[in-house]
Design a protein around this motif. Sequence first.
Motif, PDB file in Angstrom:
ATOM      1  N   LEU A   4       0.835  -1.197   0.000  1.00  0.00           N
ATOM      2  CA  LEU A   4       0.000   0.000   0.000  1.00  0.00           C
ATOM      3  C   LEU A   4       0.872   1.251   0.000  1.00  0.00           C
ATOM      4  O   LEU A   4       1.990   1.236   0.504  1.00  0.00           O
ATOM      5  CB  LEU A   4      -0.904   0.009   1.240  1.00  0.00           C
ATOM      6  N   THR A   5       0.328   2.314  -0.544  1.00  0.00           N
ATOM      7  CA  THR A   5       1.009   3.605  -0.537  1.00  0.00           C
ATOM      8  C   THR A   5       0.448   4.457   0.600  1.00  0.00           C
ATOM      9  O   THR A   5      -0.642   4.180   1.108  1.00  0.00           O
ATOM     10  CB  THR A   5       0.774   4.346  -1.869  1.00  0.00           C
ATOM     11  N   PRO A   6       1.164   5.498   1.003  1.00  0.00           N
ATOM     12  CA  PRO A   6       0.618   6.382   2.033  1.00  0.00           C
ATOM     13  C   PRO A   6      -0.752   6.957   1.659  1.00  0.00           C
ATOM     14  O   PRO A   6      -1.645   7.040   2.502  1.00  0.00           O
ATOM     15  CB  PRO A   6       1.673   7.480   2.156  1.00  0.00           C
ATOM     16  N   ASP A  23      -3.607  13.504  10.026  1.00  0.00           N
ATOM     17  CA  ASP A  23      -2.700  13.520  11.174  1.00  0.00           C
ATOM     18  C   ASP A  23      -2.105  12.152  11.484  1.00  0.00           C
ATOM     19  O   ASP A  23      -1.200  12.045  12.310  1.00  0.00           O
ATOM     20  CB  ASP A  23      -3.431  14.015  12.428  1.00  0.00           C
ATOM     21  N   ALA A  24      -2.602  11.105  10.852  1.00  0.00           N
ATOM     22  CA  ALA A  24      -2.147   9.748  11.165  1.00  0.00           C
ATOM     23  C   ALA A  24      -0.659   9.596  10.898  1.00  0.00           C
ATOM     24  O   ALA A  24      -0.158   9.971   9.841  1.00  0.00           O
ATOM     25  CB  ALA A  24      -2.926   8.729  10.330  1.00  0.00           C
ATOM     26  N   TRP A  25       0.023   9.039  11.879  1.00  0.00           N
ATOM     27  CA  TRP A  25       1.438   8.706  11.711  1.00  0.00           C
ATOM     28  C   TRP A  25       1.503   7.370  10.990  1.00  0.00           C
ATOM     29  O   TRP A  25       0.856   6.400  11.402  1.00  0.00           O
ATOM     30  CB  TRP A  25       2.124   8.623  13.069  1.00  0.00           C
ATOM     31  N   LEU A  26       2.249   7.285   9.897  1.00  0.00           N
ATOM     32  CA  LEU A  26       2.325   6.062   9.100  1.00  0.00           C
ATOM     33  C   LEU A  26       3.669   5.373   9.316  1.00  0.00           C
ATOM     34  O   LEU A  26       4.693   6.031   9.474  1.00  0.00           O
ATOM     35  CB  LEU A  26       2.150   6.378   7.616  1.00  0.00           C
ATOM     36  N   PRO A  27       3.672   4.051   9.299  1.00  0.00           N
ATOM     37  CA  PRO A  27       4.935   3.314   9.429  1.00  0.00           C
ATOM     38  C   PRO A  27       5.748   3.417   8.143  1.00  0.00           C
ATOM     39  O   PRO A  27       5.250   3.875   7.106  1.00  0.00           O
ATOM     40  CB  PRO A  27       4.469   1.878   9.676  1.00  0.00           C
ATOM     41  N   LEU A  32       8.438  -2.987   5.155  1.00  0.00           N
ATOM     42  CA  LEU A  32       7.542  -4.091   5.503  1.00  0.00           C
ATOM     43  C   LEU A  32       7.682  -5.273   4.549  1.00  0.00           C
ATOM     44  O   LEU A  32       7.865  -5.093   3.343  1.00  0.00           O
ATOM     45  CB  LEU A  32       6.091  -3.611   5.501  1.00  0.00           C
ATOM     46  N   ASP A  33       7.567  -6.474   5.089  1.00  0.00           N
ATOM     47  CA  ASP A  33       7.521  -7.695   4.289  1.00  0.00           C
ATOM     48  C   ASP A  33       6.048  -7.979   4.006  1.00  0.00           C
ATOM     49  O   ASP A  33       5.368  -8.662   4.774  1.00  0.00           O
ATOM     50  CB  ASP A  33       8.164  -8.846   5.049  1.00  0.00           C
ATOM     51  N   TRP A  34       5.527  -7.438   2.932  1.00  0.00           N
ATOM     52  CA  TRP A  34       4.103  -7.494   2.618  1.00  0.00           C
ATOM     53  C   TRP A  34       3.600  -8.923   2.447  1.00  0.00           C
ATOM     54  O   TRP A  34       2.446  -9.219   2.731  1.00  0.00           O
ATOM     55  CB  TRP A  34       3.798  -6.657   1.379  1.00  0.00           C
ATOM     56  N   ASP A  35       4.475  -9.821   1.968  1.00  0.00           N
ATOM     57  CA  ASP A  35       4.061 -11.213   1.766  1.00  0.00           C
ATOM     58  C   ASP A  35       3.792 -11.938   3.083  1.00  0.00           C
ATOM     59  O   ASP A  35       3.093 -12.944   3.104  1.00  0.00           O
ATOM     60  CB  ASP A  35       5.133 -11.982   0.986  1.00  0.00           C
ATOM     61  N   ALA A  36       4.344 -11.437   4.183  1.00  0.00           N
ATOM     62  CA  ALA A  36       4.166 -12.073   5.489  1.00  0.00           C
ATOM     63  C   ALA A  36       3.069 -11.407   6.312  1.00  0.00           C
ATOM     64  O   ALA A  36       2.905 -11.721   7.487  1.00  0.00           O
ATOM     65  CB  ALA A  36       5.482 -12.056   6.255  1.00  0.00           C
ATOM     66  N   LEU A  37       2.324 -10.484   5.708  1.00  0.00           N
ATOM     67  CA  LEU A  37       1.279  -9.771   6.432  1.00  0.00           C
ATOM     68  C   LEU A  37      -0.109 -10.193   5.958  1.00  0.00           C
ATOM     69  O   LEU A  37      -0.374 -10.242   4.759  1.00  0.00           O
ATOM     70  CB  LEU A  37       1.421  -8.259   6.240  1.00  0.00           C
ATOM     71  N   LEU A  40      -2.297  -5.116   8.303  1.00  0.00           N
ATOM     72  CA  LEU A  40      -1.280  -4.145   8.679  1.00  0.00           C
ATOM     73  C   LEU A  40      -1.799  -3.371   9.880  1.00  0.00           C
ATOM     74  O   LEU A  40      -2.815  -2.683   9.792  1.00  0.00           O
ATOM     75  CB  LEU A  40      -0.985  -3.186   7.515  1.00  0.00           C
ATOM     76  N   GLY A  41      -1.133  -3.522  10.998  1.00  0.00           N
ATOM     77  CA  GLY A  41      -1.517  -2.801  12.196  1.00  0.00           C
ATOM     78  C   GLY A  41      -0.310  -2.093  12.773  1.00  0.00           C
ATOM     79  O   GLY A  41       0.809  -2.609  12.719  1.00  0.00           O
ATOM     80  N   TRP A  42      -0.529  -0.902  13.308  1.00  0.00           N
ATOM     81  CA  TRP A  42       0.572  -0.155  13.922  1.00  0.00           C
ATOM     82  C   TRP A  42       0.023   0.832  14.929  1.00  0.00           C
ATOM     83  O   TRP A  42      -1.130   1.229  14.878  1.00  0.00           O
ATOM     84  CB  TRP A  42       1.423   0.553  12.873  1.00  0.00           C
ATOM     85  N   ARG A  43       0.899   1.184  15.864  1.00  0.00           N
ATOM     86  CA  ARG A  43       0.570   2.165  16.896  1.00  0.00           C
ATOM     87  C   ARG A  43       1.072   3.528  16.432  1.00  0.00           C
ATOM     88  O   ARG A  43       2.112   3.640  15.805  1.00  0.00           O
ATOM     89  CB  ARG A  43       1.222   1.777  18.216  1.00  0.00           C
ATOM     90  N   ASP A  44       0.325   4.562  16.760  1.00  0.00           N
ATOM     91  CA  ASP A  44       0.693   5.919  16.395  1.00  0.00           C
ATOM     92  C   ASP A  44       1.837   6.370  17.305  1.00  0.00           C
ATOM     93  O   ASP A  44       1.709   6.345  18.530  1.00  0.00           O
ATOM     94  CB  ASP A  44      -0.513   6.848  16.548  1.00  0.00           C
TER      95      ASP A  44
END
Length: 164
Positions: A4-6, A23-27, A32-37, A40-44
Motif C-alpha cells: 500500500l502507498t501512504p 494527522d495519522a502517523w504512518l509506518p 515491511l515484508d508485505w508477503d508475510a502480512l 497491517l496494524g501499527w501504533r501511532d
Amino acid sequence: MLPLTPATLRACFVNASKKERSDAWLPDLDALDWDALDLLGWRDAKLGRRSYVVVPTDGGGGAPVGVLLRQAEASPRSRTQCAWCADVRLPNPVVMVGARLAGPAGRAGGTVGTLVCEDFQCSANVRTDPPLPYEGFDVARARAERVDALRTRAAGFVRAVTTR
C-alpha cells in the motif's frame, strides 16, 4: 497482503475524520515484508493510545479497509488472548481497543471493541509452528488454518465497524 502507498492508507479509513486521516502517523511502508502480512496494524508514535489496522477484503486481494482504534485506559489484569490470532504461547501483551463505528452510528457514539496483540504481531504469531500433538501432525496445514482464521477474525471485526 498487497503493498500500500501512504495515499491509499489514508484514504481507506472508514471511521476516521479527514483531520484524523491527515494527522495519522504512518509506518515505514518500504521496510515491511508485505508477503508475510495478513493485516497491517501499527501504533501511532505521536499519540500513544491511538493505533490503526488495515485489513484487505476478499481474502487478501480486495480493497483494503482501515480502522482507527483507541486503546482502553485500563489494561487487562491477567494474561488475555488476542481475539484475532488466538495465540496463547507467546508472551505478547494483549490490550483492549475500541473503534468508533463508521457512518451515522459512529457519529451517534457507537463503538465496538476487541482484544488484540499490543503491537499487532498477529501475522507473525499465526506463522509460528504449533507444537506437535502427535506424530504425523501436519504442521503446514495447521499453520495455513491459523492464517485463514486470523484473516477471518480480523475481517469480521472490520465488518462489525462498517455494517452497524
